[in-house]
Scaffold this active site. Structure first.
Site, short mmCIF file in Angstrom:
data_model
loop_
_atom_site.label_atom_id
_atom_site.label_comp_id
_atom_site.label_asym_id
_atom_site.label_seq_id
_atom_site.Cartn_x
_atom_site.Cartn_y
_atom_site.Cartn_z
N GLY A 31 0.82 -1.21 0.00
CA GLY A 31 0.00 0.00 0.00
C GLY A 31 0.85 1.26 0.00
N THR A 33 0.32 3.89 -3.06
CA THR A 33 -0.39 4.94 -3.81
C THR A 33 -1.62 5.43 -3.04
OG1 THR A 33 0.27 3.75 -5.80
CG2 THR A 33 -1.37 5.48 -6.07
N THR A 39 1.62 9.71 -8.17
CA THR A 39 3.02 9.36 -8.33
C THR A 39 3.93 10.09 -7.33
OG1 THR A 39 2.58 9.05 -10.67
CG2 THR A 39 4.86 9.35 -10.07
N GLU A 153 10.11 -4.94 -7.27
CA GLU A 153 8.79 -5.04 -7.92
C GLU A 153 8.91 -4.77 -9.43
OE1 GLU A 153 6.04 -1.88 -7.06
OE2 GLU A 153 4.31 -3.22 -7.10
C1 LIG Z 1 -4.47 -2.20 -11.74
C2 LIG Z 1 -3.55 -1.39 -10.88
C3 LIG Z 1 -2.90 -2.00 -9.82
C4 LIG Z 1 -2.09 -1.25 -8.97
N1 LIG Z 1 -1.52 -1.85 -7.85
C5 LIG Z 1 -0.90 -1.07 -6.92
C6 LIG Z 1 -0.48 -1.63 -5.66
O1 LIG Z 1 -0.62 -2.84 -5.42
N2 LIG Z 1 0.07 -0.79 -4.73
C7 LIG Z 1 0.23 0.54 -4.96
O2 LIG Z 1 0.73 1.24 -4.07
N3 LIG Z 1 -0.13 1.10 -6.15
C8 LIG Z 1 -0.69 0.32 -7.13
N4 LIG Z 1 -1.11 0.88 -8.32
C9 LIG Z 1 -0.93 2.32 -8.53
C10 LIG Z 1 0.08 2.64 -9.63
O3 LIG Z 1 1.39 2.43 -9.15
C11 LIG Z 1 -0.20 4.09 -10.04
O4 LIG Z 1 -1.46 4.10 -10.72
C12 LIG Z 1 0.86 4.64 -10.91
O5 LIG Z 1 2.07 4.76 -10.19
C13 LIG Z 1 0.48 6.02 -11.46
O6 LIG Z 1 0.00 6.83 -10.40
P1 LIG Z 1 -1.41 7.59 -10.56
O7 LIG Z 1 -2.41 6.59 -11.02
O8 LIG Z 1 -1.72 8.32 -9.32
O9 LIG Z 1 -1.15 8.60 -11.74
P2 LIG Z 1 -0.75 10.12 -11.62
O10 LIG Z 1 0.40 10.30 -10.69
O11 LIG Z 1 -1.99 10.90 -11.38
O12 LIG Z 1 -0.24 10.39 -13.10
C14 LIG Z 1 -1.14 10.42 -14.23
C15 LIG Z 1 -0.33 10.52 -15.50
O13 LIG Z 1 0.44 11.72 -15.49
C16 LIG Z 1 1.81 11.41 -15.70
N5 LIG Z 1 2.65 12.31 -14.87
C17 LIG Z 1 2.44 12.68 -13.57
N6 LIG Z 1 3.42 13.50 -13.16
C18 LIG Z 1 4.28 13.63 -14.21
C19 LIG Z 1 5.50 14.33 -14.40
N7 LIG Z 1 6.06 15.06 -13.42
N8 LIG Z 1 6.12 14.24 -15.60
C20 LIG Z 1 5.56 13.51 -16.61
N9 LIG Z 1 4.41 12.82 -16.49
C21 LIG Z 1 3.78 12.87 -15.30
C22 LIG Z 1 2.00 9.98 -15.28
O14 LIG Z 1 3.08 9.40 -15.96
C23 LIG Z 1 0.66 9.36 -15.66
O15 LIG Z 1 0.70 8.93 -17.00
C24 LIG Z 1 -1.89 0.13 -9.23
C25 LIG Z 1 -2.51 0.73 -10.32
C26 LIG Z 1 -3.34 0.00 -11.14
C27 LIG Z 1 -4.04 0.67 -12.29
#
Ligand SMILES: Cc1cc2nc3c(=O)[nH]c(=O)nc-3n(C[C@H](O)[C@H](O)[C@H](O)COP(=O)(O)OP(=O)(O)OC[C@H]3O[C@@H](n4cnc5c(N)ncnc54)[C@H](O)[C@@H]3O)c2cc1C
Length: 295
Positions: A31, A33, A39, A153
């Site tokens: 856990g 995100t 991110t 991971e």
């Molecule tokens: C099916 C699934 C399973 C997952 N499992 C886990 C889990 O087990 N544990 C866990 O902790 N997380 C998990 N995640 C979360 C996953 O790691 C995040 O979805 C991922 O890291 C992206 O974060 P976000 O969705 O908040 O996107 P955001 O951070 O909102 O970003 C959205 C988009 O904007 C881009 N972006 C953001 N900031 C920048 C920047 N500075 N420069 C360029 N581009 C940028 C990103 O690349 C992305 O394409 C899971 C996600 C999914 C969909």
């Protein structure tokens, strides 16, 4: 598993590892995100406040995969408020939590329906009391531990992507040899062969990087560059192979019974999770090539 093996206390290892190794105890949930931080991990808001022999956890996680099928959860939470920490990545701590003790009381797990068969959830912590012995390593140093776990991971996911790419390539090559149109196998046409051959070349190169990164990790290192490159290249290779496979199957690429459309949807995830392609590219630009930080 990475942070527990490298930074867990002897007591944690003794009480959990044998059960995990026997398959009786599941550590499947990670856990990190949160809905508002995305991110930007250091902006996470879940807190763990020390109170006597316990920590009290409050907050929320999103996209915590497999939490419903796991006994244990590795959690990243803030133990020092961000404005009191010297660096924004300080003051975060990792906890190894036995969810069976708190589930349905101070921990709520809510499944999220996704476009593929991936059991992922939202977690809600409401004054969740956990023993102080749940802390992994030193308090406040969790970001560093999580990064080393994230490298492991990334390697795991990269290896999965290589397997996916091999599956798509085998399936596409076999179909291209079998399917006859214009009185000859479609695989006789170079327009059909080349995307599959190109995906194969990408997959083989990515596989070498995956092996190199695993070698460095298993030697005790924390190969950020190689783990990120392996994840990027392997995810791209599996996506190229997925594309080639759907295209080779024509209309049947969309038919459920061929499984291709299901795998195609699954392969798309790895452009986004566990780290998105953009974030890997910005890591390489900044940390490997020395360009200015962009965020
Ligand atoms: C099916 C699934 C399973 C997952 N499992 C886990 C889990 O087990 N544990 C866990 O902790 N997380 C998990 N995640 C979360 C996953 O790691 C995040 O979805 C991922 O890291 C992206 O974060 P976000 O969705 O908040 O996107 P955001 O951070 O909102 O970003 C959205 C988009 O904007 C881009 N972006 C953001 N900031 C920048 C920047 N500075 N420069 C360029 N581009 C940028 C990103 O690349 C992305 O394409 C899971 C996600 C999914 C969909």
């Amino acid at each position: 598993m990475g942070p527990v093996l490298r930074h867990g206390t002897e007591a944690q290892k003794a009480s959990f590892l044998p059960g995990i190794a026997r398959g009786e105890l599941r550590l499947q949930a990670f856990g990190v995100t949160e809905p508002s931080s995305g991110t930007d991990t250091s902006a996470l808001r879940t807190t763990a406040r020390r109170q006597g022999d316990c920590y009290i956890v409050n907050g929320q996680k999103i996209w915590t995969s497999r939490a419903e099928h796991s006994d244990l959860l590795l959690l990243l939470a803030r133990t020092t408020p961000r404005d009191q920490a010297v660096k924004k990545t300080d003051g975060l701590s990792v906890f190894l939590i036995d969810m069976r003790d708190v589930l349905g009381k101070s921990l709520t797990i809510r499944p999220i329906r996704t476009m593929m068969n991936h059991a992922t959830t939202e977690l809600f912590f409401d004054d969740m009391e956990i023993p102080a012995s749940s802390l992994v390593g030193e308090e406040g140093k969790g970001f560093r531990y999580i990064l080393s776990g994230m490298n492991a991971e990334r390697l795991l996911i990269a290896a999965e992507c290589i397997g996916d790419a091999k599956w798509f390539i085998e399936k596409a090559s076999a179909y291209a040899g079998d399917r006859t149109v214009f009185q000859r196998p479609i695989g006789q046409n170079q327009g059909v062969q080349f995307p599959i051959a190109k995906a194969y070349a990408q997959m083989r190169a990515a596989e070498l990087m995956v092996h190199e990164a695993i070698r460095l990790y298993e030697a005790g290192g924390n190969p950020g560059e190689e783990a990120n490159l392996a994840k990027l290249l392997a995810a791209d290779a599996s996506w190229a192979a997925a594309e080639a496979c759907v295209q080779t199957h024509g209309g049947f690429g969309f038919a459920e019974e061929y499984d291709v459309e299901r795998k195609f949807r699954e392969a798309r995830l790895y452009q986004v999770a566990p780290i998105s392609t953009n974030m890997i590219l910005s890591y390489i630009a900044e940390h490997v090539l020395g360009m200015p930080r962009s965020y």
